[in-house]
Design a protein around this motif. Sequence first.
Motif, mmCIF file in Angstrom:
data_model
loop_
_atom_site.group_PDB
_atom_site.id
_atom_site.type_symbol
_atom_site.label_atom_id
_atom_site.label_comp_id
_atom_site.label_asym_id
_atom_site.label_seq_id
_atom_site.Cartn_x
_atom_site.Cartn_y
_atom_site.Cartn_z
ATOM 1 N N VAL A 35 -9.000 28.286 50.419
ATOM 2 C CA VAL A 35 -7.804 29.054 50.773
ATOM 3 C C VAL A 35 -6.935 28.269 51.750
ATOM 4 O O VAL A 35 -5.709 28.215 51.609
ATOM 5 C CB VAL A 35 -8.195 30.439 51.342
ATOM 6 C CG1 VAL A 35 -6.994 31.140 51.941
ATOM 7 C CG2 VAL A 35 -8.830 31.297 50.255
ATOM 8 N N ALA A 36 -7.559 27.633 52.738
ATOM 9 C CA ALA A 36 -6.801 26.844 53.714
ATOM 10 C C ALA A 36 -6.108 25.666 53.018
ATOM 11 O O ALA A 36 -4.929 25.378 53.292
ATOM 12 C CB ALA A 36 -7.718 26.339 54.824
ATOM 13 N N GLY A 45 -5.225 25.489 49.838
ATOM 14 C CA GLY A 45 -4.163 26.055 49.001
ATOM 15 C C GLY A 45 -2.941 26.425 49.817
ATOM 16 O O GLY A 45 -1.807 26.135 49.428
ATOM 17 N N LEU A 46 -3.168 27.082 50.963
ATOM 18 C CA LEU A 46 -2.042 27.437 51.839
ATOM 19 C C LEU A 46 -1.341 26.191 52.353
ATOM 20 O O LEU A 46 -0.107 26.166 52.455
ATOM 21 C CB LEU A 46 -2.533 28.290 53.016
ATOM 22 C CG LEU A 46 -2.780 29.757 52.711
ATOM 23 C CD1 LEU A 46 -3.396 30.451 53.927
ATOM 24 C CD2 LEU A 46 -1.482 30.434 52.329
ATOM 25 N N VAL A 97 0.748 24.991 49.365
ATOM 26 C CA VAL A 97 1.809 25.912 48.970
ATOM 27 C C VAL A 97 2.890 26.021 50.053
ATOM 28 O O VAL A 97 4.075 26.070 49.751
ATOM 29 C CB VAL A 97 1.218 27.297 48.643
ATOM 30 C CG1 VAL A 97 2.299 28.339 48.480
ATOM 31 C CG2 VAL A 97 0.375 27.209 47.390
ATOM 32 N N VAL A 98 2.505 26.067 51.292
ATOM 33 C CA VAL A 98 3.469 26.211 52.379
ATOM 34 C C VAL A 98 3.862 24.851 52.947
ATOM 35 O O VAL A 98 5.042 24.582 53.191
ATOM 36 C CB VAL A 98 2.893 27.109 53.499
ATOM 37 C CG1 VAL A 98 3.837 27.190 54.674
ATOM 38 C CG2 VAL A 98 2.591 28.491 52.956
#
Length: 116
Positions: free
Chosen positions: A11-12, A14-15, A18-19
């Motif tokens: 998740v980290a 991916g974030l 993405v960001v």
Amino acid sequence: MSRAVLWTKVVAGGLLMVVGGPAFVEYIRPSDEELRKRYNPDLQKRSAEQGERRAQEFDDYVNKLKHWSKSDKSIWYAAQEELDNKRAAIEAQRAQAKEETRTQREEMRKEMLGEK
């Protein structure tokens, strides 16, 4: 390693992509003003002269799109219909100019024959 740690890393990551990716691109991309400053003086002058004309052309095009969208036809058909109407008007003007030219030639021919 537990599954919770693994999912946290996923998740980290991916974030971060993405960001962080778009933020990084926005950070390194020069602004429009910075790009204009890099132009040579001739391009700056030409860009300034053509800017208003291009903005007006864009506004006219957007207004045409709004007008076409009010029609019950598809925008493409409405645009093609307008283009066909313009072509027909141009052809009519050409035909009228041709007829006027022919009439003038006939009058000149009659004058020449009448004088001789």
